[in-house]
Design a protein around this motif. Structure first.
Motif, PDB file in Angstrom:
ATOM      1  N   PRO A  13      78.098 -66.174  -2.399  1.00 48.01           N
ATOM      2  CA  PRO A  13      78.767 -65.330  -1.391  1.00 48.01           C
ATOM      3  C   PRO A  13      77.780 -64.488  -0.587  1.00 48.01           C
ATOM      4  N   GLY A  14      78.179 -64.163   0.654  1.00 50.24           N
ATOM      5  CA  GLY A  14      77.408 -63.235   1.480  1.00 50.24           C
ATOM      6  C   GLY A  14      77.718 -61.803   1.077  1.00 50.24           C
ATOM      7  N   LEU A  15      77.674 -60.885   2.029  1.00 47.26           N
ATOM      8  CA  LEU A  15      77.962 -59.477   1.719  1.00 47.26           C
ATOM      9  C   LEU A  15      79.472 -59.323   1.549  1.00 47.26           C
ATOM     10  N   VAL A  16      79.888 -58.899   0.361  1.00 46.43           N
ATOM     11  CA  VAL A  16      81.305 -58.936  -0.008  1.00 46.43           C
ATOM     12  C   VAL A  16      81.965 -57.570   0.217  1.00 46.43           C
ATOM     13  N   ILE A  17      83.059 -57.583   0.990  1.00 44.39           N
ATOM     14  CA  ILE A  17      83.849 -56.360   1.169  1.00 44.39           C
ATOM     15  C   ILE A  17      85.308 -56.681   0.842  1.00 44.39           C
ATOM     16  N   GLY A  18      86.179 -55.691   0.985  1.00 38.91           N
ATOM     17  CA  GLY A  18      87.585 -55.891   0.640  1.00 38.91           C
ATOM     18  C   GLY A  18      87.989 -54.814  -0.351  1.00 38.91           C
ATOM     19  N   PRO A  19      89.257 -54.799  -0.768  1.00 37.50           N
ATOM     20  CA  PRO A  19      89.746 -53.728  -1.634  1.00 37.50           C
ATOM     21  C   PRO A  19      88.994 -53.670  -2.963  1.00 37.50           C
ATOM     22  N   VAL A  20      88.808 -52.443  -3.478  1.00 36.26           N
ATOM     23  CA  VAL A  20      88.122 -52.282  -4.763  1.00 36.26           C
ATOM     24  C   VAL A  20      89.152 -52.061  -5.869  1.00 36.26           C
ATOM     25  N   LEU A  21      88.908 -52.677  -7.000  1.00 35.10           N
ATOM     26  CA  LEU A  21      89.756 -52.451  -8.177  1.00 35.10           C
ATOM     27  C   LEU A  21      89.110 -51.396  -9.078  1.00 35.10           C
ATOM     28  N   GLN A  22      87.774 -51.398  -9.101  1.00 41.25           N
ATOM     29  CA  GLN A  22      87.056 -50.453  -9.975  1.00 41.25           C
ATOM     30  C   GLN A  22      87.054 -49.051  -9.342  1.00 41.25           C
ATOM     31  N   PRO A  23      86.810 -47.985 -10.143  1.00 39.28           N
ATOM     32  CA  PRO A  23      86.941 -46.619  -9.629  1.00 39.28           C
ATOM     33  C   PRO A  23      85.692 -46.085  -8.925  1.00 39.28           C
ATOM     34  N   THR A  24      84.652 -46.940  -8.806  1.00 37.07           N
ATOM     35  CA  THR A  24      83.398 -46.449  -8.222  1.00 37.07           C
ATOM     36  C   THR A  24      82.994 -47.332  -7.043  1.00 37.07           C
ATOM     37  N   LEU A  25      82.104 -46.810  -6.206  1.00 36.51           N
ATOM     38  CA  LEU A  25      81.591 -47.600  -5.086  1.00 36.51           C
ATOM     39  C   LEU A  25      80.532 -48.560  -5.601  1.00 36.51           C
ATOM     40  N   ASN A  26      80.634 -49.827  -5.236  1.00 38.26           N
ATOM     41  CA  ASN A  26      79.560 -50.760  -5.553  1.00 38.26           C
ATOM     42  C   ASN A  26      78.702 -50.941  -4.304  1.00 38.26           C
ATOM     43  N   PHE A  27      77.579 -51.621  -4.451  1.00 39.09           N
ATOM     44  CA  PHE A  27      76.618 -51.701  -3.357  1.00 39.09           C
ATOM     45  C   PHE A  27      77.209 -52.232  -2.047  1.00 39.09           C
TER      46      PHE A  27
ATOM     47  N   LEU B 137      87.113 -49.637  12.544  1.00 41.78           N
ATOM     48  CA  LEU B 137      87.040 -48.392  11.775  1.00 41.78           C
ATOM     49  C   LEU B 137      87.518 -47.181  12.583  1.00 41.78           C
ATOM     50  N   ARG B 138      87.481 -47.299  13.921  1.00 38.97           N
ATOM     51  CA  ARG B 138      87.936 -46.191  14.778  1.00 38.97           C
ATOM     52  C   ARG B 138      89.402 -45.844  14.540  1.00 38.97           C
ATOM     53  N   GLU B 139      90.177 -46.846  14.073  1.00 39.21           N
ATOM     54  CA  GLU B 139      91.587 -46.568  13.755  1.00 39.21           C
ATOM     55  C   GLU B 139      91.671 -45.456  12.721  1.00 39.21           C
ATOM     56  N   PHE B 140      90.682 -45.430  11.819  1.00 39.88           N
ATOM     57  CA  PHE B 140      90.706 -44.469  10.719  1.00 39.88           C
ATOM     58  C   PHE B 140      89.874 -43.228  11.031  1.00 39.88           C
TER      59      PHE B 140
ATOM     60  N   VAL C   9      88.945 -49.995   3.762  1.00 35.01           N
ATOM     61  CA  VAL C   9      89.068 -48.559   4.033  1.00 35.01           C
ATOM     62  C   VAL C   9      90.299 -47.986   3.339  1.00 35.01           C
ATOM     63  N   LEU C  10      91.425 -48.698   3.424  1.00 32.63           N
ATOM     64  CA  LEU C  10      92.657 -48.201   2.787  1.00 32.63           C
ATOM     65  C   LEU C  10      92.449 -48.036   1.293  1.00 32.63           C
ATOM     66  N   SER C  11      91.752 -49.005   0.697  1.00 34.64           N
ATOM     67  CA  SER C  11      91.522 -48.949  -0.743  1.00 34.64           C
ATOM     68  C   SER C  11      90.543 -47.827  -1.099  1.00 34.64           C
ATOM     69  N   LEU C  12      89.528 -47.598  -0.266  1.00 35.09           N
ATOM     70  CA  LEU C  12      88.572 -46.506  -0.530  1.00 35.09           C
ATOM     71  C   LEU C  12      89.262 -45.150  -0.417  1.00 35.09           C
TER      72      LEU C  12
ATOM     73  N   LYS D  83      91.441 -44.585  -3.462  1.00 35.74           N
ATOM     74  CA  LYS D  83      90.649 -44.265  -4.664  1.00 35.74           C
ATOM     75  C   LYS D  83      89.804 -42.996  -4.461  1.00 35.74           C
ATOM     76  N   CYS D  84      90.026 -42.335  -3.300  1.00 34.06           N
ATOM     77  CA  CYS D  84      89.267 -41.098  -2.983  1.00 34.06           C
ATOM     78  C   CYS D  84      87.745 -41.343  -3.014  1.00 34.06           C
ATOM     79  N   LEU D  85      87.326 -42.492  -2.519  1.00 35.02           N
ATOM     80  CA  LEU D  85      85.898 -42.806  -2.513  1.00 35.02           C
ATOM     81  C   LEU D  85      85.263 -42.502  -1.159  1.00 35.02           C
ATOM     82  N   ILE D  86      86.094 -42.147  -0.165  1.00 37.98           N
ATOM     83  CA  ILE D  86      85.541 -41.688   1.122  1.00 37.98           C
ATOM     84  C   ILE D  86      86.262 -40.421   1.540  1.00 37.98           C
TER      85      ILE D  86
END
Length: 322
Positions: A190-204, A265-268, A313-316, A319-322
Motif C-alpha cells: 500500500p501507499g500512504l494510507v488514510i481513512g477512519p481510525v479504529l485505534q485511539p492514537t494517531l499513527n504516522f 479540508l476547507r469544509e472543516f 477528519v470526521l473520525s479524528l 476520537k478527539c485527535l484534532i
C-alpha cells in the motif's frame, strides 16, 4: 459468511491497517488470533475488543517480533497468517535496532513458525509502496510502476531512508524464505494510507492529514497519493479468499495535489491555508504512473480520495485527535 469455522492469525493487530483487517475478518465470520506486544495494555486493545464479533471470535495473544518462537501459540491451528507487525517511524537513533531488525527478523520469525504449523495454507505480508518506488534511477512522469518494480536498497542507504530500507529488506527476506520453504506468500504494497481510525492514537500516515489540518504540508511536496485503509484491509482479506491470488499487489491511489486536499479540508477548517511548496524537491517525484489492475482483479474498488479525507477528519474529530 465466508470465514465461518476458519481460524486465522493477525500479527501486530493493534496497528492502523491491522485493526481494520481484524474488523473485516470478524465481520466475515472468521475466528481471529491477534498478536499484540502487551494484551493487558488497554490503550492498544480496547478498540479491538469492542469490534463486532470480538467477544465470540477474537483472542488476543502476546508476541514479540524479536523473540524467536513467540508467535507459535498464535499461529498454531490457523489456516492463514496476516503479518502486519513492523515498526513505522522516520526518526531513529539506531536504524538497525529500531527498524531493520524488527522488520526483517520479525518477518523471518513469523514465516519460520508458519513452516512448522501444517495447518497454515497461505501467508499475507503487509509491505509498502516504499519497496516499489525507489528503483536505481529515479522515477519520472512517464514511468509506469507495477508489481515488477523493486526499490534499490543502496539508493535508500545513501539517502538514509531507514524506514524504506527496513521495508525493502523485510520484503526481500520474505520472498527468499518463502521460495526456499515452499510457502504460499502474498505481499500487499500500500501507499500512504488514510481513512477512519479504529485505534485511539494517531499513527504516522493519518498524522499527515492532521498536519494538513494544521496548515502543514509534512512532505513538502505538491503531489500526493492517498489510499483508503478500508480498501487496503479488504485487499488483504481478498488475498486470502481468492485461490488464484499470488505475488505482490500494489494498492495506491491516483495523484492529488496539495490544493485538492486543501479544498476538501476547507469544509472543516474554513480558513485553512497549506503551502504547496516543494523547495529543493523534485516536484515530479510523485507523478509516475501506477498500475493497480492486479489488485482490482481481486475485486477491489477504490474509495475516492475526497471521501477518504472526509472520513479521516470526521473520525479524528470523533476520537478527539484534532
Amino acid at each position: 459468511m465466508s470465514g465461518q469455522g476458519k481460524v486465522v492469525c493477525v500479527t501486530g493487530a493493534s496497528g492502523y491497517i491491522a485493526s481494520w483487517i481484524v474488523k473485516l475478518l470478524l465481520l466475515r465470520g472468521y475466528t481471529v488470533k491477534a498478536t499484540v506486544r502487551d494484551p493487558k495494555d488497554q490503550k492498544k486493545t480496547d478498540h479491538l475488543l469492542a469490534l463486532e464479533g470480538a467477544k465470540e471470535r477474537l483472542q488476543l495473544l502476546k508476541a514479540n517480533l524479536l523473540e524467536e518462537g513467540s508467535f507459535e501459540h498464535a499461529i498454531d491451528g490457523c489456516e492463514a497468517v496476516f503479518h502486519t507487525a513492523s515498526p513505522v517511524t522516520l526518526t531513529v537513533e539506531d536504524p538497525q535496532a529500531e527498524l531493520i531488525d524488527p522488520a526483517v527478523k520479525g518477518t523471518i520469525n513469523v514465516l519460520k513458525t508458519c513452516t512448522k504449523v501444517s495447518s497454515v495454507k497461505r501467508v499475507i505480508v503487509t509491505s509498502s509502496m516504499a519497496t516499489v518506488m525507489f528503483p536505481k534511477s529515479p522515477l519520472g512522469p512517464n514511468d509506469l510502476v507495477d508489481e515488477t518494480t523493486f526499490s534499490d536498497p543502496s539508493v535508500c542507504e545513501e539517502e538514509k531512508q531507514w524506514y524504506v530500507l527496513s521495508k525493502i529488506l523485510a520484503e526481500d527476506a520474505a520472498w527468499q524464505f518463502a521460495k526456499a520453504n515452499n510457502i504460499d506468500l502474498i505481499v500487499m504494497n500500500p501507499g500512504l494510507v488514510i481513512g477512519p481510525v479504529l485505534q485511539p492514537t494517531l499513527n504516522f500516515s493519518v498524522q499527515v492529514v492532521a498536519d494538513f489540518i494544521n496548515g502543514n504540508n509534512f512532505f513538502n511536496r505538491r503531489y500526493h497519493r492517498l489510499v483508503d485503509v478500508r480498501d487496503v484491509a479488504l485487499a488483504h482479506v481478498k488475498g486470502l479468499e481468492t485461490p488464484s491470488a499470488n505475488g505482490r499487489y500494489i494498492i495506491d491511489a491516483p495523484i492529488v495535489t496539495t490544493n485538492d486536499i486543501e479544498k476538501v479540508l476547507r469544509e472543516f477548517v474554513p480558513d485553512l491555508c497549506i503551502a504547496e511548496k516543494s523547495e529543493g524537491i523534485d516536484t515530479n517525484s510523485m507523478t509516475y504512473k501506477v498500475s493497480v489492475e492486479k489488485v482490482k482483479s481481486l475485486g477491489i474498488e477504490f474509495t475516492p480520495t475526497e471521501t477518504s479525507l472526509r472520513d479521516t477528519v470526521l473520525s479524528l474529530k470523533e476520537k478527539c485527535l484534532i
